[in-house]
Design an enzyme around this catalytic site. Structure first.
Site, short mmCIF file in Angstrom:
data_model
loop_
_atom_site.label_atom_id
_atom_site.label_comp_id
_atom_site.label_asym_id
_atom_site.label_seq_id
_atom_site.Cartn_x
_atom_site.Cartn_y
_atom_site.Cartn_z
N LYS A 21 10.50 33.23 101.54
CA LYS A 21 10.71 32.31 102.69
C LYS A 21 10.45 30.80 102.23
CE LYS A 21 7.63 30.90 104.82
NZ LYS A 21 6.83 29.95 105.16
N PRO A 105 3.38 35.03 94.53
CA PRO A 105 2.16 34.39 94.53
C PRO A 105 1.46 35.03 96.15
CG PRO A 105 3.32 32.75 93.49
CD PRO A 105 4.29 33.77 94.08
N VAL A 106 0.12 35.10 96.07
CA VAL A 106 -0.44 35.42 97.48
C VAL A 106 -1.02 33.86 97.93
CG1 VAL A 106 -2.60 36.58 98.40
CG2 VAL A 106 -1.23 37.68 96.55
N SER A 108 0.90 31.33 99.29
CA SER A 108 1.46 30.38 98.76
C SER A 108 2.49 29.71 99.61
CB SER A 108 2.12 30.97 97.44
OG SER A 108 3.12 32.17 97.91
N GLY A 109 2.72 29.91 100.84
CA GLY A 109 3.40 29.23 101.72
C GLY A 109 4.95 29.75 101.68
N ILE A 110 5.24 30.83 101.07
CA ILE A 110 6.68 31.49 101.01
C ILE A 110 6.70 32.63 101.63
CG2 ILE A 110 7.45 30.14 99.15
CD1 ILE A 110 6.80 32.18 97.29
N GLY A 111 5.73 32.94 102.50
CA GLY A 111 5.76 34.22 103.26
C GLY A 111 5.81 35.55 102.74
N GLY A 112 5.02 35.57 101.72
CA GLY A 112 5.00 37.04 100.99
C GLY A 112 4.62 38.07 101.82
N ASP A 145 5.85 34.28 111.13
CA ASP A 145 6.97 34.18 110.12
C ASP A 145 7.68 35.62 110.17
OD1 ASP A 145 6.54 31.54 109.52
OD2 ASP A 145 5.55 32.01 107.67
#
EC number: 2.7.1.148
Length: 287
Positions: A21, A105-106, A108-112, A145
């Site tokens: 994300k 990555p954990v 990290s701001g990309i909603g993993g 999210d």
């Protein structure tokens, strides 16, 4: 011995991608009485991300593999298993054994984690013949999210980010994308706590790329205060040839750049990889 893969006649094993994300812009408007922040954002999604596989099993289980598996090894209450527990409690359908190939990555701001939870819900909907519209309330209960990650297409988000509006005439799909993370985890809670509580205005209207270009990420300043290396990521991305937009995503530390073509993106990925070989990079495109 692992459990047999759940199959269907057309696609074989049930596999979903937890698409990365990206917040192309993120405006924080105010902090509500319940402690949550009201935001306005443009969500977009990469074509790539984590990979989640659903197998038959006893109860709900999760095996984690991949380069960032260690970051989740100590979690006894993962969003994937929480999503499955809530889905099965409502709809039934037997056990679910998941394998997560963790490539994002954990923290990290990309909603993993949110993307993985959404992928779990999509898998269970496919297996059980349930419409995804029927699990949107489950998604909202898992995190702000997660609803956007269910469809994983460009959308506008308001409220906590979970009030969604489709984008008419989306011009974002196919844009060349580069994600870069210095492998420094940043706490979302700490970043929001560091926001200066100044409302700098609403997100614009119209073409989503133009709106993003005119927008900002209000979480960049507090994230930079916590992890100054984000500034170097942004500087390197913004200094590459062919960049259309370079910004931090979410609460960081992942930053992204959109490019005017794949050649420019690939050249940037090579240059940054040489300059900072210890950083994580992912070259992709917007869905």
């Amino acid at each position: 011995m692992s459990a047999p893969a759940v199959t269907d006649a057309e696609t074989g094993p049930l596999i979903e991608t937890g698409y990365a994300k990206i917040n192309l812009a993120l405006h924080v408007r105010h902090r509500a009485a319940d402690g949550y922040h009201a935001i306005e954002t443009i969500f977009a999604f990469a074509e790539d991300g984590d990979r989640l596989i659903l197998n038959d099993g006893e109860g709900v289980s999760l095996a984690i593999e991949g380069p960032f598996a260690a970051g989740l090894a100590g979690e006894s209450d993962n969003l994937v298993t929480r999503a499955a527990d809530r889905f099965l409690a409502r709809f039934g359908g037997g056990g679910a054994a998941f394998t997560l190939e963790k490539t994002l990555p954990v923290a990290s701001g990309i909603g993993g984690g949110s993307a993985d939870a959404a992928a779990a819900l999509r898998l269970l909907c496919r297996r059980g013949g349930v419409a995804v519209a029927e699990v949107m309330d489950i998604a909202a209960g898992l995190g702000a999210d997660v609803p956007a990650c269910i469809a994983s297409v460009a959308q506008r988000g308001t409220g906590r980010g979970d009030e969604l509006m489709s984008i008419a005439g989306d011009t974002l799909g196919g844009l060349a994308l580069l994600l870069v993370n210095p492998l420094k985890p940043v706490s979302t809670g700490a970043v929001f706590k560091g926001w200066d509580q100044v409302d700098r205005g609403a997100l614009g209207e119209g073409d989503p790329l133009a709106v993003a270009l005119a927008g900002r990420n209000d979480l960049e300043p507090p994230a930079l205060a916590i992890e100054p290396e984000i500034a170097r990521v942004l500087a390197l991305l913004g200094g590459q040839e062919g960049v259309t937009l370079a910004r931090m995503s979410g609460s960081g530390a992942t930053c992204f750049a959109l490019f005017d073509g794949t050649e420019a993106r690939n050249a940037a990925a090579e240059a940054i990889g040489v300059a900072e070989p210890g950083w994580w990079l992912m070259a992709s495109r917007l869905r």
